[in-house]
Enzyme design. Structure first.
Site, mmCIF file in Angstrom:
data_model
loop_
_atom_site.group_PDB
_atom_site.id
_atom_site.type_symbol
_atom_site.label_atom_id
_atom_site.label_comp_id
_atom_site.label_asym_id
_atom_site.label_seq_id
_atom_site.Cartn_x
_atom_site.Cartn_y
_atom_site.Cartn_z
ATOM 1 N N ARG A 216 8.752 1.044 17.879
ATOM 2 C CA ARG A 216 7.434 1.663 17.846
ATOM 3 C C ARG A 216 6.445 0.986 18.797
ATOM 4 O O ARG A 216 5.388 1.553 19.094
ATOM 5 C CB ARG A 216 6.878 1.647 16.422
ATOM 6 C CG ARG A 216 7.653 2.521 15.472
ATOM 7 C CD ARG A 216 7.321 3.985 15.630
ATOM 8 N NE ARG A 216 8.324 4.857 15.035
ATOM 9 C CZ ARG A 216 8.135 6.128 14.715
ATOM 10 N NH1 ARG A 216 6.973 6.696 14.957
ATOM 11 N NH2 ARG A 216 9.102 6.838 14.193
ATOM 12 N N GLU B 148 14.263 8.980 14.883
ATOM 13 C CA GLU B 148 15.717 8.930 14.755
ATOM 14 C C GLU B 148 16.379 9.747 15.867
ATOM 15 O O GLU B 148 17.400 9.343 16.433
ATOM 16 C CB GLU B 148 16.151 9.458 13.386
ATOM 17 C CG GLU B 148 15.787 8.559 12.214
ATOM 18 C CD GLU B 148 16.580 7.270 12.190
ATOM 19 O OE1 GLU B 148 17.601 7.170 12.922
ATOM 20 O OE2 GLU B 148 16.193 6.350 11.454
ATOM 21 N N LEU C 178 18.523 4.012 -6.060
ATOM 22 C CA LEU C 178 17.115 4.378 -6.046
ATOM 23 C C LEU C 178 16.613 4.460 -4.602
ATOM 24 O O LEU C 178 17.058 3.689 -3.748
ATOM 25 C CB LEU C 178 16.283 3.345 -6.799
ATOM 26 C CG LEU C 178 16.523 3.203 -8.297
ATOM 27 C CD1 LEU C 178 15.660 2.067 -8.855
ATOM 28 C CD2 LEU C 178 16.227 4.504 -9.033
ATOM 29 N N SER D 219 14.580 3.604 -1.452
ATOM 30 C CA SER D 219 14.070 2.321 -0.949
ATOM 31 C C SER D 219 14.897 1.128 -1.400
ATOM 32 O O SER D 219 14.629 0.003 -0.968
ATOM 33 C CB SER D 219 12.594 2.095 -1.308
ATOM 34 O OG SER D 219 11.770 2.998 -0.603
ATOM 35 N N GLN D 220 15.912 1.329 -2.251
ATOM 36 C CA GLN D 220 16.761 0.206 -2.649
ATOM 37 C C GLN D 220 17.410 -0.435 -1.430
ATOM 38 O O GLN D 220 17.479 -1.657 -1.323
ATOM 39 C CB GLN D 220 17.835 0.672 -3.630
ATOM 40 C CG GLN D 220 18.726 -0.452 -4.159
ATOM 41 C CD GLN D 220 19.722 0.065 -5.189
ATOM 42 O OE1 GLN D 220 19.406 0.932 -6.001
ATOM 43 N NE2 GLN D 220 20.938 -0.442 -5.134
ATOM 44 N N SER E 40 13.888 2.967 13.445
ATOM 45 C CA SER E 40 12.988 3.908 14.119
ATOM 46 C C SER E 40 11.528 3.561 13.887
ATOM 47 O O SER E 40 10.644 4.162 14.508
ATOM 48 C CB SER E 40 13.266 5.339 13.653
ATOM 49 O OG SER E 40 13.005 5.493 12.272
ATOM 50 N N HIS E 41 11.243 2.597 12.988
ATOM 51 C CA HIS E 41 9.865 2.206 12.707
ATOM 52 C C HIS E 41 9.626 0.717 12.944
ATOM 53 O O HIS E 41 8.599 0.178 12.536
ATOM 54 C CB HIS E 41 9.491 2.566 11.261
ATOM 55 C CG HIS E 41 9.390 4.037 11.034
ATOM 56 N ND1 HIS E 41 10.481 4.807 10.723
ATOM 57 C CD2 HIS E 41 8.333 4.883 11.105
ATOM 58 C CE1 HIS E 41 10.095 6.074 10.589
ATOM 59 N NE2 HIS E 41 8.807 6.137 10.819
ATOM 60 N N HIS F 46 -1.771 7.965 13.979
ATOM 61 C CA HIS F 46 -0.745 7.527 13.031
ATOM 62 C C HIS F 46 0.629 7.621 13.693
ATOM 63 O O HIS F 46 1.023 8.680 14.169
ATOM 64 C CB HIS F 46 -0.779 8.398 11.771
ATOM 65 C CG HIS F 46 -0.160 7.746 10.578
ATOM 66 N ND1 HIS F 46 1.190 7.607 10.422
ATOM 67 C CD2 HIS F 46 -0.716 7.165 9.487
ATOM 68 C CE1 HIS F 46 1.448 6.983 9.290
ATOM 69 N NE2 HIS F 46 0.299 6.697 8.702
#
Length: 338
Positions: free
Chosen positions: A53, A189, A306, A308-309, A48-49, A121
């Site tokens: 975009r 999303e 964690l 961002s893992q 989604s990014h 943004h």
């Protein structure tokens, strides 16, 4: 819808982004800053990014709501404060302009804050906090967006997706990062589900009458929901205040009113806080940063993951093997050159 994938190298993604953004008149410094963000999203398998975009960026460029050649103005307003007026341009360029001063002030004073005003943004916040953490600093960032999200107990959009992000420097390749919307999910999303003709999970949104829905378009036309009910709603309010009135910028409701139906990306402010561990700890900083590793080891040691893992694992794969983009999305992005 076709399940065919198009394999691209990260250089291919960057070249495609540069070609499209340049084609639509974006100034070179903004092209490079936005492309870096697009590549990072695709590289880390944040669909989604990623190149999706580009559709969002080009639409915003077409509306005239972003200044294509804006020059950020950096103001040193106090010993531990820096402000950047983005001039109506994309936030990435403004952040890049303010980052060196933010880092220098945090190291000098132990803590510093950056307020970005009048920026467009459209992306995640983890690139910002990763950049601050890469300088050995602890980071926090937040930004409002358009009013798409209903407060807990309400049925009308008031908040943006209002993401918050945190970064903690670690020994080794990657910092500890989390970045999440205070809405149940990022708006992108839901849009990807709509494009794919897939239902959304319950709890993501409500329709225009305030009824729960699994229809992506109905949720986009109605209101998104906060995560965790009143907890997400309270955090969304915090973001509205810190990155809105506190720095003299727009709330999400004001941003969407300014948009006036154009369908552009949000315009407003962004707040970034940087803390130097050495400000509290002096020569003991490295020792205590190392102590923090016990926390992370205790998390992963019991099989938990964690934040961002998954992104970092995806990053390693993409750097080695490139990325795969759905054919329909790739074709839509290529069509932007028409």
């Amino acid at each position: 819808m076709s399940d065919e994938k198009v394999r691209l190298s990260l250089d291919d993604v960057a070249a495609l982004s540069r070609e499209i953004l340049t084609h639509h008149g974006l100034a070179p410094q903004h092209v490079e800053a936005v492309t870096e963000t697009i590549v990072a999203g695709e590289r880390d398998e944040c669909a989604s990014h990623g190149i999706y975009r580009l559709l969002v960026c080009v639409n915003t460029l077409k509306t005239g709501k972003v200044i294509k050649d804006a020059i950020p103005l950096v103001s040193d307003i106090a010993p531990a404060l820096v402000r950047v007026d983005a001039g109506g341009g994309f936030a990435q360029t403004a952040f890049g302009a303010g980052l060196p001063t933010l880092v220098e002030k945090a190291r000098r004073n132990g803590i510093a804050a950056l307020g970005i005003n009048n920026c467009v943004h459209f992306a995640a916040l983890w690139p910002e906090v990763e950049a601050v953490a890469a300088a050995g600093l602890v980071a926090f960032a937040c930004t409002p967006s358009h009013a798409w999200v209903a407060p807990a107990g309400g049925i009308k959009p008031l908040f943006g997706t209002n993401p918050i992000a945190f970064g903690w420097p670690r020994p080794g390749a990657y910092p500890y990062i989390f970045d999440f919307a205070t809405s149940a999910v990022a708006r992108g999303e839901i849009e990807l589900h709509r494009r794919a003709g897939k239902p959304i999970p319950e709890g993501w949104g409500i329709d225009a009458e305030g009824r729960p829905t699994t229809d992506a378009k109905a949720a986009l036309d109605g209101a998104m929901l906060t995560f965790g009910g009143h907890k997400g709603s309270a955090l969304a309010t915090m973001v509205e205040l810190i990155a809105g009135p506190l720095i003299g910028d727009l709330t999400s409701a004001e941003s969407i009113a300014l948009d006036d139906g154009a369908g552009s990306s949000p315009i407003g402010g962004e707040f970034i806080l940087a803390i130097d561990p050495a400000g509290f700890l002096g020569a003991e900083a490295a020792k205590h940063i190392e102590r923090a590793e016990a926390v992370f080891d205790a998390i992963t040691g019991q099989g938990a993951r964690l934040p961002s893992q998954r992104r970092f694992e995806a990053r390693a794969r993409s750097l080695a093997n490139g990325v795969q983009v759905p054919r329909p999305l790739y074709d839509d992005v290529r069509a932007l050159l028409g």
